[in-house]
Scaffold this active site. Structure first.
Site, PDB file in Angstrom:
ATOM      1  CE  LYS A 252     -14.377  99.579 -10.513  1.00  9.75           C
ATOM      2  NZ  LYS A 252     -14.569  98.981  -9.186  1.00  9.75           N
ATOM      3  N   GLY A 718     -13.444  58.176  22.085  1.00  8.73           N
ATOM      4  CA  GLY A 718     -12.041  58.153  21.690  1.00  8.73           C
ATOM      5  C   GLY A 718     -11.161  58.741  22.774  1.00  8.73           C
ATOM      6  CE  LYS A 720     -10.558  62.126  31.083  1.00  5.93           C
ATOM      7  NZ  LYS A 720     -10.260  62.931  32.295  1.00  5.93           N
ATOM      8  CG  ASP A 772     -19.618  69.097  28.581  1.00  8.42           C
ATOM      9  OD1 ASP A 772     -20.423  70.052  28.607  1.00  8.42           O
ATOM     10  OD2 ASP A 772     -18.545  69.133  27.952  1.00  8.42           O
ATOM     11  NE  ARG A 789     -11.403  63.264  19.925  1.00  9.22           N
ATOM     12  CZ  ARG A 789     -12.092  63.562  21.027  1.00  9.22           C
ATOM     13  NH1 ARG A 789     -12.981  62.703  21.502  1.00  9.22           N
ATOM     14  NH2 ARG A 789     -11.911  64.716  21.635  1.00  9.22           N
ATOM     15  CB  ALA A 790      -5.225  65.111  18.011  1.00 10.82           C
TER      16      ALA A 790
END
Length: 854
Positions: A252, A718, A720, A772, A789-790
C-alpha cells in the site's frame, strides 16, 4: 552567493532582467532552467531552484550527455525564480548580450540539496525537453576567484555522445551566428552549432506484439480509445488480510492516486477526483510518452521516495509544493485498457502480466507495483517490518470496476507506543466508568510537562474497564494541564488526572495536530511508571514530529535536550571559536535573544564546517529537525511555502547543532503573518564612508521619524552599519509598511543626495549610505538582535540605547566574547520600549495627510 549580489550587480533602470524581489513563476514544483547567454564570452547558464532562489553556474561549453566528459561550471550569484522565464537582450552593463532559453523542467534529488552543495557533490535528476536523466555537480579542488564545479552526466539510459550545441534549435543557432560575427569567423561559428541531434530515449516496448497479446486475453473487448477521466476502483478497509491463493497482495503506497489516459499518443494525467495533473508532473508525462503507446489507461500511485526508497507522504507534499526536490515515482498496478482493447473484464492476473511487459523497458519514474500470491499474513508482516503503510489485497480473478467492492481490500500497518494516562472522558451508551482514556507523552522541553497526543476508547477487556474505573476514573480537574492543539468536542466533559499509569496503544499513524489516529489499547504496563517514559529514547518515534503549538516556555537548560556533535569543530578560525562555544553563547544570551525570534518565521545562515567554508541560507524544514515549528505562509509574490520558526529555546539549540550561526526573522509572527509589527531601515555604508557619518545618518532617520510621530530604536548589525527599527502596535498590513518604507527611503535620498542612496546598485553607492528598505516586504528578513554573524571576529547584532550610540566605534563593535559581559552589566533592557511603544502606522499616515492639506 545571494540575491543581494544579484541586485547589487545590476542597474534596473537599464536592464530588463527581473529584480531580486520580482514575483515568482507559477510553477509549484522546484524547477531548473538552462539559458544560452551570448555575452562577451558565449556560455550556457545552468540554474537549479533551491528554496526561493535559482542556484546558478556558468557552463562555457554547455552540458554534455557523455559521462566521460567533465564540463567546467563556474558558480555565480543566485538569481530570482522569475529569471527562469527571462529571454531577450541585456543592455549595457553586467552581462550584456542576448539570452535564449535552452531548456526548462523540474528536477529532483535524494536528500537535502543545500547540504549536498555545501559538501561539494550534488547528485540530481533532470526532467526537461532536452536535458534528462541523472547528473552530478562536483566542486573542483582548485582555488579560483569564483568557486568552480564540474557538471557531469551519469551513466544511465540517456547517456550519449551528444553536446548541448547538438540540440540547439534554429532560433538559438541564429543568435549564436549573429553574436559570433564580432568574436569569431563565420566558418568557426557554423562549426560551433553542429547539426541538431535527438535526445536519446529509453527503449520502448514492442507495441504491436503487446496489442495482440491484450486482444487475445479472455474477457477482452475491442473498444475505441477514450482520453476522458475514468473513475478508479477503490478499496475497503479490513483489520486482517484475506487467506487463500485466490488473493494477491501488493504494497500500500503512501501517496496520491493518479490515473492515466492515452489517446492518439497524447498523455493525460488525472487525480483521483478527475482533476488534470499534467502540468504538475511533467516527468511522469515524459516517461509515459517514451513508452510509445497510441492508447491505454493506467492506474497507479504517485509517491516520493525517501533515502530507503520507501514512500514518504510528507516529502511528496513538500515536493509538489516546491519546498523539496525528492524523487517521484509512479507505481503502476493496473491496466484496464490497452491499444484499442477494453480489459476491465479480463482478470487482474492477466492485466498485471500485460502491465509488467509494457513496463519492461520503462524508465524512472515509472515502476511496476509487484505483488505476491497468497499468504497475506506474511505480506503484512513484511510491510510491518519495513514500516510500510500496509498492504492492498486483491482478488486475482476479478475485473476492474469503479467504486468500492470486496475485491480490493486495504490492511494498514499497526504501530504501537507507550503513553501516560492523563485523564478520561465520560462514558456513553451502555458503557460505564469512562468513555476513553486521554494520553500524553513527555514534553522534551520541560522537566515535568506533558504533550497531549489523543485518546483511546477501544480494545479494553471487561476486567480492564472495571479496574481502571476504580483506580483512575475517580475525580480529576476540568482544566487540562497542558495546551491542546485542537478543540475536540469529546473533551468538553473530560477530567484530567496526574499521570500514574502507562498504556501501550496501537495506532495507525499521526493525524492533524500530531494526534494519534485509529487507536486501540494493546495492553497496560504495570511494570512501568510515567517517569520511565521520560528516560526512554523516543526521538525516533513518529509521535515526535515537529509541532505547531506556539508554546513559549523553554527548557531550563535547552542544551540538555540536544546532543551536540563535533563540539570541538572550529567555527571561527580567526578566533579559534568552536561549535561548543557557539552553543554556549546562545545558551547564555537566550533570555535576551529568544523574544526577537520566538514564533517568527526565521531564515538561518548555516555554516556546518565553519565560516571558512561554504555557508548557506535555509528557511525550510530539513530531515533531522524535530524541535522547530513549521507553518505554511504566503509570500509577497503570492506563492506559498513552508517556513520554520523557533518555538522555544530548544529550537534554537537544535538549529545551532545543525550549523546555524545567524538568525534572520520576519517582521511578524506566524500567528499574524499577514501583518508586520515592525519596520526596519538598514543603513549600509558604501566604500569610503566613515563610521561617524553612519551614526549621524541614524540620528537623522530617528529625527525625521519622530517628526512624523514615530518612535524608533537602534542596533548594530554585526556588520558595517546600523538598523533603525520602528515598532508597530497594532501591527499593519504588509503593503502599507512596504510603501511607507520605500517612500521614506526615497525621500531621504532625494533630500540628501550626497549622503544617501535608495537603490542597491553598487556603482551608485560609493561614498554614500544605502538606505535598504527592502527588508519590509512579506517574506523579507533582518538579522535578529543578539544573533551572531558569520564574519571575522564573530560579531553580534546588538541593541543600543540612543544615548550610547556615540560611544560605539563600528557596526561590529560587540562580539561573542564581549556580549555576555555587556549583558551582565546592563541594569535594564536597551530595547525595553519595544514591548511598550504603541504606534499605529495608518493613523500616523492619516494624520500626516491631514496636516499637508492644511
Amino acid at each position: 552567493m545571494s540575491l543581494r549580489d544579484y541586485q547589487r550587480k545590476r542597474d534596473f533602470t537599464k536592464t530588463s532582467e527581473p529584480r531580486a524581489d520580482a514575483a515568482k513563476n507559477n510553477a509549484s514544483r522546484a524547477i531548473f532552467v538552462v539559458q544560452l547567454h551570448h555575452a562577451s564570452s558565449r556560455h550556457f547558464d545552468f540554474r537549479l531552484q533551491v528554496g526561493d532562489t535559482l542556484k546558478s553556474w556558468a557552463v562555457p561549453k554547455g552540458p554534455s550527455f557523455d559521462p566521460s566528459v567533465k564540463r567546467l561550471a563556474v558558480e555565480v550569484e543566485d538569481h530570482p525564480i522569475a529569471y527562469a522565464d527571462f529571454q531577450g537582450d541585456i543592455a549595457e552593463g553586467y552581462g550584456k548580450g542576448h539570452v535564449d532559453q535552452f531548456d526548462k523542467g523540474v528536477w529532483s534529488t535524494q536528500g537535502d540539496p543545500e547540504a549536498q552543495l555545501q559538501k561539494g557533490h550534488l547528485e540530481f535528476e533532470l526532467f526537461g525537453q532536452r536535458l534528462k536523466g541523472r547528473w552530478h555537480l562536483i566542486r573542483s579542488g582548485r582555488k579560483e576567484r569564483q568557486p568552480s564545479w564540474f557538471l557531469v552526466k551519469a551513466k544511465d539510459a540517456f547517456a550519449a555522445d551528444i553536446d548541448a550545441d547538438d540540440l540547439l534549435d534554429a532560433t538559438m543557432k541564429a543568435s549564436t551566428l549573429k553574436a559570433a560575427k564580432t568574436t569569431m569567423s563565420k566558418a568557426a561559428a557554423k562549426k560551433s552549432v553542429a547539426k541538431k541531434k535527438a535526445v536519446p530515449k529509453p527503449k520502448a516496448a514492442a507495441r504491436s506484439t503487446l496489442a495482440k497479446f491484450a486482444a487475445a486475453l479472455p474477457g477482452a473487448i475491442r473498444s475505441p480509445p477514450n482520453a476522458d477521466f475514468f473513475k478508479p476502483q477503490l478499496t475497503k478497509l479490513r483489520e486482517h488480510p484475506p487467506t487463500g491463493s485466490e488473493w494477491i497482495h501488493e504494497v500500500k503506497w503512501d501517496g496520491y492516486r493518479i490515473l492515466t489516459t492515452i489517446a492518439d499518443g497524447k498523455v493525460h494525467l488525472w487525480s483521483r477526483n478527475g482533476l488534470p495533473w499534467n502540468d504538475r508532473l511533467p516527468e511522469i508525462v515524459q516517461a509515459i510518452e517514451a513508452l510509445g503507446l497510441s492508447s491505454a489507461h493506467f492506474d497507479g500511485e504517485l509517491i516520493a521516495l525517501d533515502e530507503k526508497s520507501h514512500s514518504d507522504f510528507n516529502g511528496l507534499q513538500k515536493t509538489l509544493s516546491g519546498d523539496a526536490q525528492k524523487p517521484l515515482a509512479y507505481m503502476l498496478f493496473d491496466l484496464p485498457y490497452f491499444e484499442g482493447t477494453d480489459l476491465t473484464r479480463a482478470t487482474l492476473s492477466d492485466r498485471k502480466a500485460l502491465l509488467k511487459r509494457v513496463l519492461a523497458h520503462a524508465s524512472h519514474p515509472l515502476a511496476f507495483s509487484s505483488h505476491s500470491v497468497g499468504n497475506g499474513e506474511a505480506a503484512l508482516a513484511m510491510a510491518n517490518k519495513q514500516k510500510l503503510e500496509g498492504i492492498v489485497s486483491k482478488r486475482a480473478n476479478s475485473g476492474y470496476r469503479s467504486g468500492r467492492s470486496d475485491d480490493w481490500l486495504k490492511i494498514k500497518r499497526l504501530e504501537s507506543d507507550e503513553f501516560a494516562v492523563v485523564g478520561y472522558t465520560e462514558p456513553k451508551g451502555s458503557r460505564t466508568g469512562f468513555g476513553s482514556l486521554l494520553l500524553a507523552r513527555p514534553d522534551p522541553d520541560t522537566a515535568r510537562g506533558w504533550i497531549y497526543v489523543g485518546r483511546v476508547g477501544t480494545g479494553f477487556t471487561d476486567t480492564q474497564l472495571g479496574d481502571l474505573t476504580r483506580s483512575l476514573a475517580t475525580g480529576g480537574a476540568k482544566k487540562p494541564p497542558m495546551p491542546l492543539a485542537a478543540i475536540d468536542p469529546q473533551l468538553r466533559g473530560a477530567l484530567w488526572i496526574k499521570p500514574r499509569v502507562v498504556a501501550e496503544v496501537f495506532y495507525r499513524g499521526i493525524g492533524n495536530h500530531t494526534l494519534l489516529r485509529q487507536t486501540s489499547l494493546k495492553t497496560l504496563r504495570p511494570d512501568k511508571a510515567p517517569a520511565d517514559l521520560r528516560d526512554s529514547d523516543r526521538d525516533a518515534s513518529a509521535t515526535s514530529t515537529p509541532r505547531k503549538t506556539g508554546k513559549k516556555t523553554a527548557a531550563k537548560n535547552p542544551t540538555d535536550a540536544i546532543a551536540i556533535t563535533h563540539p570541538d569543530r572550529v567555527v571561527y578560525a580567526d578566533e579559534a571559536i568552536t561549535k561548543q562555544d557557539v552553543v554556549d553563547y546562545y545558551a547564555k544570551v537566550m533570555d535576551w535573544f529568544l523574544p526577537g525570534v520566538l514564533n517568527r518565521p526565521t531564515s538561518v545562515i548555516r555554516c556546518p564546517e565553519g565560516t571558512a567554508k561554504a555557508c548557506f541560507f535555509q528557511k525550510h524544514l530539513i530531515q533531522g529537525l524535530h524541535r522547530v515549528g513549521t507553518a505554511k505562509l504566503k509570500e509577497e509574490s503570492g506563492a506559498q511555502a513552508i517556513y520554520i520558526y523557533p518555538e522555544n529555546a530548544t529550537s534554537i539549540i537544535e538549529l545551532v547543532q545543525f550549523g546555524a550561526l545567524e538568525f534572520h526573522p520576519w517582521g511578524t509572527t506566524v500567528a499574524d503573518a499577514d501583518r508586520a509589527d515592525r519596520i526596519v531601515f538598514d543603513l549600509d555604508p558604501g566604500p569610503n564612508v566613515f563610521w561617524d557619518r553612519v551614526v549621524a545618518a541614524a540620528r537623522l532617520v530617528r529625527k525625521l521619524l519622530a517628526q512624523m510621530g514615530l518612535e524608533s530604536l537602534v542596533r548594530t548589525t554585526g556588520g558595517k552599519g546600523l538598523h533603525v527599527l520602528v515598532p508597530l502596535k497594532p501591527s499593519c498590513a504588509w503593503a502599507t509598511v512596504r510603501a511607507f518604507a520605500e517612500a521614506f527611503a526615497n525621500s531621504l535620498a532625494g533630500a540628501h543626495p550626497l549622503e544617501f542612496v535608495a537603490t542597491a546598485t553598487k556603482t551608485q553607492r560609493g561614498g554614500k549610505i544605502y538606505v535598504d528598505y527592502l527588508r519590509n516586504g512579506r517574506g523579507a528578513t533582518s538579522v535578529a538582535s543578539y544573533s551572531l554573524r558569520a564574519r571575522t571576529g564573530a560579531p553580534v547584532a546588538t541593541p543600543l540605547r540612543w544615548e550610547e550610540l556615540g560611544k560605539i566605534k563600528s557596526g561590529a563593535a560587540f562580539t561573542i566574547k564581549t556580549i555576555p559581559i555587556r549583558l551582565a552589566k546592563l541594569r535594564s533592557d536597551p530595547w525595553k520600549a519595544l514591548t511598550t511603544i504603541k504606534q499605529d502606522l495608518p493613523a500616523v499616515l492619516k494624520h500626516l495627510a491631514k496636516s499637508r492639506k492644511k
